[in-house]
Design a protein around this motif. Sequence first.
Motif, PDB file in Angstrom:
ATOM      1  N   ASN A 243       0.822  -1.213   0.000  1.00  0.00           N
ATOM      2  CA  ASN A 243       0.000   0.000   0.000  1.00  0.00           C
ATOM      3  C   ASN A 243       0.856   1.263   0.000  1.00  0.00           C
ATOM      4  OD1 ASN A 243      -2.521  -1.164  -0.204  1.00  0.00           O
ATOM      5  ND2 ASN A 243      -2.774  -1.382   2.003  1.00  0.00           N
TER       6      ASN A 243
ATOM      7  N   ARG B 238       1.110   7.539 -11.845  1.00  0.00           N
ATOM      8  CA  ARG B 238       0.327   6.305 -11.760  1.00  0.00           C
ATOM      9  C   ARG B 238      -0.032   5.737 -13.131  1.00  0.00           C
ATOM     10  NH1 ARG B 238      -3.123   7.833  -6.375  1.00  0.00           N
ATOM     11  NH2 ARG B 238      -2.032   6.388  -5.021  1.00  0.00           N
TER      12      ARG B 238
ATOM     13  N   VAL C 211      -1.201  -2.149 -11.540  1.00  0.00           N
ATOM     14  CA  VAL C 211      -1.400  -2.958 -10.343  1.00  0.00           C
ATOM     15  C   VAL C 211      -2.440  -4.046 -10.620  1.00  0.00           C
ATOM     16  CG1 VAL C 211      -1.943  -2.955  -7.885  1.00  0.00           C
ATOM     17  CG2 VAL C 211      -1.075  -0.865  -8.970  1.00  0.00           C
TER      18      VAL C 211
ATOM     19  N   PHE D 137      -4.584  -6.470  -8.472  1.00  0.00           N
ATOM     20  CA  PHE D 137      -4.954  -6.726  -7.076  1.00  0.00           C
ATOM     21  C   PHE D 137      -5.263  -8.202  -6.855  1.00  0.00           C
ATOM     22  CE2 PHE D 137      -5.611  -2.181  -7.238  1.00  0.00           C
ATOM     23  CZ  PHE D 137      -5.174  -1.783  -5.989  1.00  0.00           C
TER      24      PHE D 137
ATOM     25  N   ALA E 228     -10.140  -6.873  -8.368  1.00  0.00           N
ATOM     26  CA  ALA E 228     -10.697  -5.521  -8.250  1.00  0.00           C
ATOM     27  C   ALA E 228     -11.226  -5.018  -9.588  1.00  0.00           C
ATOM     28  CB  ALA E 228      -9.673  -4.524  -7.659  1.00  0.00           C
ATOM     29  N   LEU E 229     -11.781  -5.947 -10.373  1.00  0.00           N
ATOM     30  CA  LEU E 229     -12.420  -5.545 -11.631  1.00  0.00           C
ATOM     31  C   LEU E 229     -13.766  -4.910 -11.284  1.00  0.00           C
ATOM     32  CD1 LEU E 229     -11.746  -8.828 -13.622  1.00  0.00           C
ATOM     33  CD2 LEU E 229     -10.491  -6.685 -13.819  1.00  0.00           C
TER      34      LEU E 229
ATOM     35  N   ARG F 289      -5.528  -5.475 -17.447  1.00  0.00           N
ATOM     36  CA  ARG F 289      -5.849  -4.080 -17.143  1.00  0.00           C
ATOM     37  C   ARG F 289      -4.619  -3.356 -16.606  1.00  0.00           C
ATOM     38  NH1 ARG F 289     -10.509  -2.708 -12.879  1.00  0.00           N
ATOM     39  NH2 ARG F 289      -8.859  -3.283 -11.424  1.00  0.00           N
TER      40      ARG F 289
ATOM     41  N   ASP G 284      -0.378  -8.361  -6.445  1.00  0.00           N
ATOM     42  CA  ASP G 284      -0.658  -8.744  -5.066  1.00  0.00           C
ATOM     43  C   ASP G 284      -1.172 -10.180  -5.054  1.00  0.00           C
ATOM     44  OD1 ASP G 284      -1.131  -8.757  -2.385  1.00  0.00           O
ATOM     45  OD2 ASP G 284      -2.856  -7.398  -2.443  1.00  0.00           O
TER      46      ASP G 284
END
Lengths: 273, 266
Positions: A59, A91, A96, A98, A102-103, A164, A176
């Motif tokens: 994080n 960014r 990233v 996840f 986290a779609l 993505r 992650d």
Amino acid sequence: MTMNALPPPENRTKVVEIKDLVTHYGDRMILKGISLDILENEIMVIMGGSGSGKSTLLNHLLGLLKPSSGTVRILGQDINAISEVEKTRLRTRMGVAFQGGALFSSMTVGDNIMLPLKEHTELDESTMSIMARLKMEVVKLSGFENLKPSELSGGMIKRAALARAIVMDPRLLFCDEPSAGLDPVVSAAIDELIISLRDAMGMSIVVVTHELESAFRIADRICVLDRGDILMVDTVEAVRNSSNERIQNLLNRRLEEATLDPDDYMRRLTIGI
Amino acid sequence: MPKRLVRIAEKTGRATVMGVAEIGYGAYLFGESLFWLIMGKRRRQPVRLRAVMAEAMEFGVRAIPIVAVLSSTVGAMLAIQGIHTLKTFGAESRVTFGVALSVVREFAPLITGIVVAGRSGSALAARLGTMRINQEIDALHVMGIDPVRFLVAPALFAMLIMLPLLTLLADFVALTGAGLYIGVQLGMDMPAYWDRVIEALSTDDLGHGLGKSAIFAVLITLVGVVNGSLVEGGAEGVGKATTRSVVHAISAIVVTDMLFAFILTR
């Protein structure tokens, strides 16, 4: 997995520089002043059990948490000192994936993958669509662009999340727990995919995981995190052969779990029945 | 005993601080949303019209049937009660006046606000809460997409447009409902009824009702968003936030309504 083709570490650019990072949750110290450099074009695996502070560290790397003290420099910029506009620009150069993907559940897979392009570029719809399909091809998910995330399997969700994450061709990719919750075959395929991304697209990749097998398979270097401290940062071989007791404990505990005796397991489950 | 008192005082204090913090967070979200609505284009990160339209469809258009049913019922109810009460004074013919004013100034905005708080305030809280738990909000951050611009501003903008429009519809439907009953009871034809309604109302009354509904729109959206984005503890947390957001939004609406009446109607 070797780095033969690359220049020696001291000549390579640092894409991530963490210096004396300290974090607290309330009174509890989570990260106890850690420092870590991640080099261009390497796969750095941050490994540790639950409670080791690895999610907190991630994080921080993503700029989602502010540290109590210490600095985090991503691609040369201090992520906690730059303006919002600069942060947004930074960014767009990192991706990233996840743990749970986290779609966005209201969008199709294709729209999910296209979203960063839609928000950060002025490309027309068809170009974006082609770019999204290209990335879906890379993660071997072609033909699924019109499905909703809820219609995908666990492995496919991880692939879509990776697609993505790389759609803007980032220099730095964070994953992650890429193999958590997957069966060994799918997990190995995801690992292969991560390695091929580094090789084919020249990305630096940071993987946070608690899975030893996966870590040993993909890492150029491993950072072993335990109770908020870095125990060692070194190659797979060196970590495996380390004489450090805490590292050996960490490695062996996993191995014990892995070499479970099936008969004993059945006996324990059916005891008294 | 003193220990218990201290604990009660502590609890009250903490709840108060939390409440104030939430109100502050709501105000911050409101400011941020306005910022993105105005400055988004210049920053090359506009609030997407398509997102606003989608929210407007969900908050506004899909709420039309229920708003229509409830407001026509309330209109008829007001006419029944009005005639019944005024009969005591032999003043039934004045019922139109009372109904017209109370619908436009009070009941239409209030009923619409409560319905939309129940439908959309809860949906907003549930959606944002789920997104937070699934790390979708984090994902927006790391993609360099401001969640306020992407999620909150469209909802706020859509609500600000749709709630007054729904209220206007509720005005019309409630007055029609009342008119049908009054027409039958007092033998008044519809054109004559509408003439009286228009006579009774000023643009001030209409503005009062619609202005309130705009404030309700902000309240509903912010309460839903604040509750949703503070969700903790998985699916159960989402459920709690949803319930909380409906209760808070309806309370906020009713209290604001009273304050409005107190300040502007006396």
